[in-house]
Design an enzyme around this catalytic site. Sequence first.
Site, mmCIF file in Angstrom:
data_model
loop_
_atom_site.group_PDB
_atom_site.id
_atom_site.type_symbol
_atom_site.label_atom_id
_atom_site.label_comp_id
_atom_site.label_asym_id
_atom_site.label_seq_id
_atom_site.Cartn_x
_atom_site.Cartn_y
_atom_site.Cartn_z
ATOM 1 N N ASP A 231 -9.896 49.736 2.362
ATOM 2 C CA ASP A 231 -11.284 50.170 2.283
ATOM 3 C C ASP A 231 -11.325 51.500 3.053
ATOM 4 O OD1 ASP A 231 -13.954 50.521 1.898
ATOM 5 O OD2 ASP A 231 -14.558 48.545 2.616
HETATM 6 C C1 BGC Z 1 -17.134 50.556 1.119
HETATM 7 C C2 BGC Z 1 -16.415 50.321 -0.190
HETATM 8 C C3 BGC Z 1 -16.431 51.592 -0.988
HETATM 9 C C4 BGC Z 1 -15.785 52.703 -0.174
HETATM 10 C C5 BGC Z 1 -15.770 54.044 -0.889
HETATM 11 C C6 BGC Z 1 -16.598 51.758 1.862
HETATM 12 O O1 BGC Z 1 -17.388 52.065 2.964
HETATM 13 O O2 BGC Z 1 -17.011 49.411 1.930
HETATM 14 O O3 BGC Z 1 -17.012 49.271 -0.897
HETATM 15 O O4 BGC Z 1 -15.770 51.402 -2.206
HETATM 16 O O5 BGC Z 1 -16.534 52.880 1.020
HETATM 17 O O6 BGC Z 1 -17.027 54.571 -0.978
#
Ligand code: BGC
Length: 745
Positions: A231
Site C-alpha cells: 500500500d
Molecule cells: C490507500 C490505497 C490506495 C493507495 C493509492 C493508499 O493510501 O490505502 O487503497 O490504493 O493509497 O492511492
Amino acid sequence: MDSRIRSIVKKLTLEEKVSLCSGSDDWHTKEIERLGIPAVMVSDGPGGLRKQDPDAEDHRVDNSIKAVCFPAAVNLAASFDTEIVRSVGETLGEECQAENIAALLGPGINIKRSPLCGRNFEYYSEDPYLAGKIAAAYINGVQSKGVGTSLKHFCANNQEYRRNSYDSRIDERTLREIYLKGFEIAVRESRPWTVMCAYNMVNGVQMSENRRLLTEILRDEWGFEGMTVSDWGAVRNRVRGIAAGLDLEMPYSGGAYDDLVISAVRSGELPETDLDACVERILDFVFKAVDNHNAEAKWDKDRDHIYARSVADECMVLLKNENHVLPVKSDEYVLFVGGFARNPRFQGGGSSHVNCTKIDSELFAAQGNSKVMYEEGFASENDSVDRVRFDRAVRAAQSVEKVVVFAGLPEQYESEGYDRAHMDLPRVQNDLIEAIAAVNPHVIVVLENGSPVTMPWIDKVEGVLETYLCGEGVGVSTFRTLYGTSNPSGRLPETFPLRLEDNPSYIDFSGDVTEIDYREGIFTGYRYYTKKKMPVLFPFGYGLSYSSFTYGLMNCDRESMKDNETVEVTVDVINESSVPGKEVVQLYVEPDIPNTGIVRAVRELKGFTKVFLDAHEKKTVRFVLDKSAFAYYDTDISDWYVEPGDYRIEICRNADEVIEEKVINVVPKKPKKIIYDENSIYKDLKVDHQAWRIVKPYFDMFIAQEGISDPDECLADMTLRSIVGMSRGKITYTQMRELIDRLNK
Ligand code: BGC
C-alpha cells in the site's frame, strides 16, 4: 515464468534489480530502456478511474482526469449480484484500456468489523463469503479486458485510526475463517494480477514484511502467482520486505532503501534469489500489461454515465415500506426535503474519490415534474440548524400527500484516513424527520451514507430506502426507485445494529491504542447477533421489493455425504405479484451437532443468487455445496475440517429468517486423529469405540473398587490421570503412560 523475463533478469545489474523493486513516481513502475523494460501506470479505483491527470500541476486527489463514478463497493455488495458486478468490472477494464492503465487498484475487501470504520463504503461486507464472491466477480470482469487488479488491503485492515501502525491481534481460527477467507476465495476464483499489502501489523508483524501471510499462505497455500505491491507508503524495512515476498514498493521512495538492499545482498543477509523472484514477478506484471494493451481502445463517458445509473438501480435496498407508501404514484403531490436532494452524497472520500463527468441530483431527476416541490430543510454538508429553513419544510409538509426526506452522512463524517466518531445522522436531520413525521403520516426517508446509521425515528416513518453511495447516477436511479420504474432488489451486506454498543467489536475497536485485540473472534456481524439472539434494526441480507416472493419445494439430492463429495440443493421461487422483480435467494448452513466441543456460529452464508421473475413466474434455483460449506478451521490440524454430524441447509430471506430447510449428514473422508493425554476424560473416550476397548478394563477396575452404580454420570469428567491417583496404587503412572501410547497408536 516466461523465458523472456528470465533472460532479462540475467542481464540486469544488482543496482537495476533493486531499483525496479520500487515505482518511478506515484503511479508508474520503472523503465529500463537498455533492456526494453517499459514503465506502466496503475490507478485507483475501484469505483471509477482516479487516473492522475498528466497535465495537472500537482498531485492532489482531485487532480485526476474526468471519469465516471460507479456505485461504491458497499453498493456492489448490496446488489448480491455477481453478474452485474462482473459487468461493472468489464466496463472499468475497458475504461482502463482507453486510458492505458495497467491495473486498477482494487477491490478492497476488508471485513466491516465495526460500523465506525471510515472506509466501510470502500469494502464489501461483514461476511467473508459475500466479500470473496463479489471480489472474484469484479476481478474477473476487469481482468477479462486485459487489465490487472489489486486485491487490497491484505489483510486485517479494519480501521483507519492509527492505520499505518496498529497491530491487529487475531487468533488463527478467526484469521482464517473471517479475515483471510474473502481473500482466499478471490485469489482462488479470479487470480488477481496483484495483491496489495496493508499498512497495519498482524500479530506483531508489519504486513509489508509478513512472510507467513505474503508467501506461505498467499502463494504456497492458495497458489497466488501475481505480484504483491505495498500500500502507498506501507514499507517499513525493505530488506525484510523482499525476504517476505513483497515485490513492488509504491510509491517512489527516492531510492531510500536501495543501498540497504544492495548491501544486504552483498553481505549475504538477503539471498539474491529472493530479490530475483520479486523482479521476475514485477516484470511478469509489466509485460502482461504491455502484451494485453489495446492501443485502439476508446471510452464513451456518456454511455458509461447512463450505465452507472442502471448499476445503481440494482443496489438500492428498500428497508421499510409500510402501507405500500412506495412506489410514489405519479399523480401524488410530494415534497422533497433535504440538502442531499440538490447536492447528493454518492461517493466516499480519499483515494477512491473520482472526479466525475456529471452528477445527477434528485432535483435534476425531478425536473419538469410539477407535482414535486422542494424545501431544503437542512444542509447536506454539516449539522448546522437554520430555523427558518427547518420550519418552512415542516409547514410545507402539512399540505402534501407524501414527504421524501433525503438524509445521509455529510462527506466529512466518513472517509479514508479516519473513523467515524458515532453511528448517528446529524442531529438536525433526525430532528427534522421527527418534526415532519408529526405533521404528515406518509414520510419516506432516503439515506445516502457509506455505513450503518441509527434511525431513532424508524417507527414514525412509513418508508426507508437505503441508497448507500450509489455513484454519479444517484438522482435518476433514486427517483426511478421511488416512483417504481425500477424495482429495488438490493440486500444489506451488513447488519444495522440498534445501537453502536451492540456491535461485537465495540469494546475493542479503535481507542488510543496500537494493539487491537479482535476479542469477538469469529463472531463478527450477524454471526454475533444471531448467536446472542439479539434484536437488530435490520439484519444482514435484509431488503424488500415491490414484488412479493414466496418459496416452494426445496430439495437436496442426498441425505448424507462425505466431505469430498458435493450436494445439490434446489428450491423454487415464485413471484406472487404482478410486478416483475428480482429476488436474492440466500443459502446458509447451520451445524446441528449436539455435545459438540466446537464453538460455531448459528448459521453462515454459503450461497446466494439473484433471480429475475416476471409477474407470477416461478423458477428453480440451484446451489452446489462442497466441503467448504460445512468446515471450520481446526487449529489442531492446521487445516479445514468437517466435524461429523448433521447440518441444516437453510434457504433464508436474511440472516434472521429461515424459510425452508433440509438436514444433511456430513462426515470427513479422513476423520481427524484424536490425540489422547493424561487429561482425556471418560465421556470422550467412551464415544471412541477403539479407545474405549483399550481403557475400559482400567475404568472397570476403578468402578468395582468404588462400587459405582452409575459410572456414565459419576465419572463423565474423570481424567485418565485421576485413575492413577485414586486407584490406591493398583494402576501406576508408568502403566498410564503406556496406556496413552497405545491409545495414540
Ligand atoms: C490507500 C490505497 C490506495 C493507495 C493509492 C493508499 O493510501 O490505502 O487503497 O490504493 O493509497 O492511492
